[in-house]
Design an enzyme around this catalytic site. Sequence first.
Site, PDB file in Angstrom:
ATOM      1  N   GLU A 256      37.896  50.220  41.303  1.00 52.56           N
ATOM      2  CA  GLU A 256      39.286  50.179  41.786  1.00 52.56           C
ATOM      3  C   GLU A 256      39.755  48.744  41.622  1.00 52.56           C
ATOM      4  OE1 GLU A 256      40.951  52.605  43.678  1.00 52.56           O
ATOM      5  OE2 GLU A 256      39.310  54.039  43.629  1.00 52.56           O
ATOM      6  N   CYS A 295      46.086  47.272  48.228  1.00 49.70           N
ATOM      7  CA  CYS A 295      46.055  47.602  46.804  1.00 49.70           C
ATOM      8  C   CYS A 295      47.117  48.642  46.471  1.00 49.70           C
ATOM      9  CB  CYS A 295      44.673  48.107  46.416  1.00 49.70           C
ATOM     10  SG  CYS A 295      44.047  49.338  47.548  1.00 49.70           S
TER      11      CYS A 295
HETATM   12  P1  NDP Z   1      37.040  39.728  43.333  1.00 50.95           P
HETATM   13  O1  NDP Z   1      36.869  40.607  42.172  1.00 50.95           O
HETATM   14  O2  NDP Z   1      36.876  38.272  43.136  1.00 50.95           O
HETATM   15  O3  NDP Z   1      36.037  40.111  44.487  1.00 50.95           O
HETATM   16  C1  NDP Z   1      35.830  41.442  44.859  1.00 50.95           C
HETATM   17  C2  NDP Z   1      34.395  41.635  45.288  1.00 50.95           C
HETATM   18  O4  NDP Z   1      33.540  41.416  44.178  1.00 50.95           O
HETATM   19  C3  NDP Z   1      33.942  40.647  46.346  1.00 50.95           C
HETATM   20  O5  NDP Z   1      33.067  41.300  47.230  1.00 50.95           O
HETATM   21  C4  NDP Z   1      33.199  39.600  45.540  1.00 50.95           C
HETATM   22  O6  NDP Z   1      32.276  38.894  46.273  1.00 50.95           O
HETATM   23  C5  NDP Z   1      32.526  40.477  44.528  1.00 50.95           C
HETATM   24  N1  NDP Z   1      32.088  39.796  43.325  1.00 50.95           N
HETATM   25  C6  NDP Z   1      32.735  38.850  42.635  1.00 50.95           C
HETATM   26  N2  NDP Z   1      32.001  38.509  41.563  1.00 50.95           N
HETATM   27  C7  NDP Z   1      30.880  39.259  41.583  1.00 50.95           C
HETATM   28  C8  NDP Z   1      29.739  39.367  40.740  1.00 50.95           C
HETATM   29  N3  NDP Z   1      29.621  38.636  39.640  1.00 50.95           N
HETATM   30  N4  NDP Z   1      28.768  40.238  41.079  1.00 50.95           N
HETATM   31  C9  NDP Z   1      28.876  40.993  42.184  1.00 50.95           C
HETATM   32  N5  NDP Z   1      29.936  40.934  43.014  1.00 50.95           N
HETATM   33  C10 NDP Z   1      30.928  40.079  42.709  1.00 50.95           C
HETATM   34  O7  NDP Z   1      38.418  40.068  43.934  1.00 50.95           O
HETATM   35  P2  NDP Z   1      39.146  39.421  45.188  1.00 50.95           P
HETATM   36  O8  NDP Z   1      38.552  39.906  46.441  1.00 50.95           O
HETATM   37  O9  NDP Z   1      39.247  37.955  45.026  1.00 50.95           O
HETATM   38  O10 NDP Z   1      40.554  40.073  45.022  1.00 50.95           O
HETATM   39  C11 NDP Z   1      41.302  39.663  43.958  1.00 50.95           C
HETATM   40  C12 NDP Z   1      42.173  40.759  43.441  1.00 50.95           C
HETATM   41  O11 NDP Z   1      41.577  42.050  43.507  1.00 50.95           O
HETATM   42  C13 NDP Z   1      43.421  40.933  44.229  1.00 50.95           C
HETATM   43  O12 NDP Z   1      44.334  39.921  43.941  1.00 50.95           O
HETATM   44  C14 NDP Z   1      43.860  42.281  43.766  1.00 50.95           C
HETATM   45  O13 NDP Z   1      44.503  42.192  42.533  1.00 50.95           O
HETATM   46  C15 NDP Z   1      42.576  43.033  43.573  1.00 50.95           C
HETATM   47  N6  NDP Z   1      42.307  43.947  44.666  1.00 50.95           N
HETATM   48  C16 NDP Z   1      42.369  45.276  44.426  1.00 50.95           C
HETATM   49  C17 NDP Z   1      42.160  46.180  45.421  1.00 50.95           C
HETATM   50  C18 NDP Z   1      42.148  47.662  45.162  1.00 50.95           C
HETATM   51  O14 NDP Z   1      41.796  48.424  46.055  1.00 50.95           O
HETATM   52  N7  NDP Z   1      42.493  48.132  43.995  1.00 50.95           N
HETATM   53  C19 NDP Z   1      41.915  45.731  46.793  1.00 50.95           C
HETATM   54  C20 NDP Z   1      41.834  44.324  46.930  1.00 50.95           C
HETATM   55  C21 NDP Z   1      41.995  43.477  45.900  1.00 50.95           C
HETATM   56  P3  NDP Z   1      32.606  37.434  46.827  1.00 50.95           P
HETATM   57  O15 NDP Z   1      33.792  37.563  47.704  1.00 50.95           O
HETATM   58  O16 NDP Z   1      31.379  37.059  47.560  1.00 50.95           O
HETATM   59  O17 NDP Z   1      32.881  36.603  45.633  1.00 50.95           O
END
Ligand code: NDP
Length: 680
Positions: A256, A295
């Site tokens: 997602e 989202c």
């Molecule tokens: P990220 O993709 O940076 O982070 C999402 C999750 O992925 C976090 O738990 C993060 O951990 C983890 N993660 C990041 N890199 C890795 C990796 N290499 N391996 C495993 N896990 C990883 O997104 P953000 O939370 O910063 O949100 C940014 C954007 O996501 C928003 O601006 C929005 O566009 C979108 N979003 C979409 C949603 C939806 O439901 N469709 C909901 C919320 C956000 P950690 O925090 O520890 O880096």
Amino acid sequence: MQTLGSFVEDSWWFSTDPGQPVLDATTGEEVARLATRGLPTEAMVRFARDVGGPALRALGFQDRGALLGALGAYLSEHVDTLHDASAVAGATARDAWFDVEGGIGVLYSYASLAKRSLPEGNVLRDGEVERLDRGGRFAGRHIFVPRRGVEVQINAFNFPVWGPLEKLAPALLAGMPTIIKPASQTAPVTHRLVQLIIDSGLLPPGALQLVAGGAEDLLDHLGPQDTIAFTGSAATAELLRSHPSVRTRGTHLTVETDSLNASILGPDAVPGTNEFDLYVSQLVDELTIKAGQRCTAIRRALVPASLVGPVVEAATERLSAVTVGDPRRPDVVMGPLASLAQRAEVRARIDELARAADVVVGGDLDDVLGADPERGAFVAPTLLVARDADRDEPHRIEAFGPVATVLGYQDPQHAAKLAARGAGSLVASVVSADARVVDELVMELAPWHGRILVLDATSAPASTGHGSPLPRLLHGGPGRAGGGEELGGMRAVTRHLARTAVQGTPSVLGRIAAQWVPGAPRHLGEHPFRKPTSALQLGDAISAGPRIVTADDIAAFAALSGDHFYAHTNPEAAAANPLFGGIVAHGYLVVSLAAGLFVDPEPGPVLANYGVDNLRFLTPVRPGDALSVTLTAKEITPRAGMPYDEVRWDAEVTRDGDGAIVARYDVLTMVARTWPLEAD
Ligand code: NDP
């Protein structure tokens, strides 16, 4: 400052690393530290597979459903502590309600789904038995069984309670253990949730583990029975799609990502209509709930070009009443974003959008209630108006905060084209009372959206709103939204199960799926209505007949029921009917006569008949035909907490002579577990 523990192999684990700080979204003060260096990731995956999985599978669907219900009840007693934790991440009481109570609602929804629709044990039937030979010795059927792996859920920062629970509920119900990895920015809230779940003592060891911080090399240990359920940015999704576990080892990945959701105002919804007001108030709600960090929030407000001015004017007036500040204050409508990093991100995106759109509400926040506007992650509610609706920026740039762009469209077709420019979104809404506009837009939006809300004055009082995913409906979207599917009732459960087609004799299929299958042996002996379910076996049967159907029977049934349809009463008209060519018996007469044949009249363990399923009349019955019936115990479904169970019987009515099947159906009864009934 305290470093948050990860929950590993049934105990709390702490890294020796000093870790990274997590700050209060309002005050900027450090509230916790996260450290996962040295996390025994391989052992976690093994523990989930070897301990958690078998323990969950030992329970079966029904017990796991009951467990979800108990967990929901336990968490309901602790919502205050979850609300307190949420405030640290910037959530007002209203925001926390969506996250906390919303998440608990998902648990209850899946608990109730289990009660209504899932069997005992671990085999879920998928569809009917397929006959594979003429003699009835070889057949096939699809079944779902629990996977033998672990689900790793990787969550976004915006729903630290609902996010984990909406993934956990279907996984647990399916019998799959879970490792939760929350987003670092709001990990303290999820940490509190997991602490509560562990303290409840409800889950068996290994069913739930937590990574409080970076994932380290956790994903490297996943294989073909495991799943990753990811919510977050498109960039991280891209990394996961190319991860070796996913690319070459067959780990299943659900994604997602971001979504430029559109809300379309119909041309009929001019100022002064209910729909106009509904549209504006929904737009403002979506902008401000969770400070727009949903989202599913509306990013693009598509309105008829002639209504851009009135919509902006009405929205501006409502937005002027939105107070921004410390989310703990009851007079604050909108709190800060989850972190200063998010604020920098959203500010940058607003600047990009401003290249193609004018900011009509927003700008710098000089003052916020009860907090320092610079130390907290505050962003003003921001409304932009696109200078040209067809320009690329509003359809490409997602500002994940209290930000939306108003775009003027020419006609509904243009609106649909603009909505599709989001390249696939989680949700769109259409606010209109014009049936033609609604029908056209729904058809055009459907291929591009995971969910479509149609809102008008009739549905509004009951509507759950544009931005709220519901446990029973799909959450996910095609294309840019990630292509994943979550929730959707049973759909989310089966996505956590493995489907296989089993072929064999009817007996084999019956044993595997706990259901008597036509062609398997029947046991004719004592009347099965004399047996309580503690003694009843699948395949126990009664054959009875013949019963000759007479012209007098048909006439009497017409008189008694009042059903004088010509095929039962008018010989000439019946003769002209191409399907019958003469008088035939009422189908319900056939069913009634069959009951007269198979029912055992004396008081006994059969307490009630509560309906039939799948009734089909397959061969017309004429006066003089002799009917026989065979009733076979097909399935026994325990009724927890009741002294009786549901018994489903296969009923087959045949015509003597040629053996043609006249009617086939399932009879549903409630049968006492013991007889005489045991007092409590
Ligand atoms: P990220 O993709 O940076 O982070 C999402 C999750 O992925 C976090 O738990 C993060 O951990 C983890 N993660 C990041 N890199 C890795 C990796 N290499 N391996 C495993 N896990 C990883 O997104 P953000 O939370 O910063 O949100 C940014 C954007 O996501 C928003 O601006 C929005 O566009 C979108 N979003 C979409 C949603 C939806 O439901 N469709 C909901 C919320 C956000 P950690 O925090 O520890 O880096």
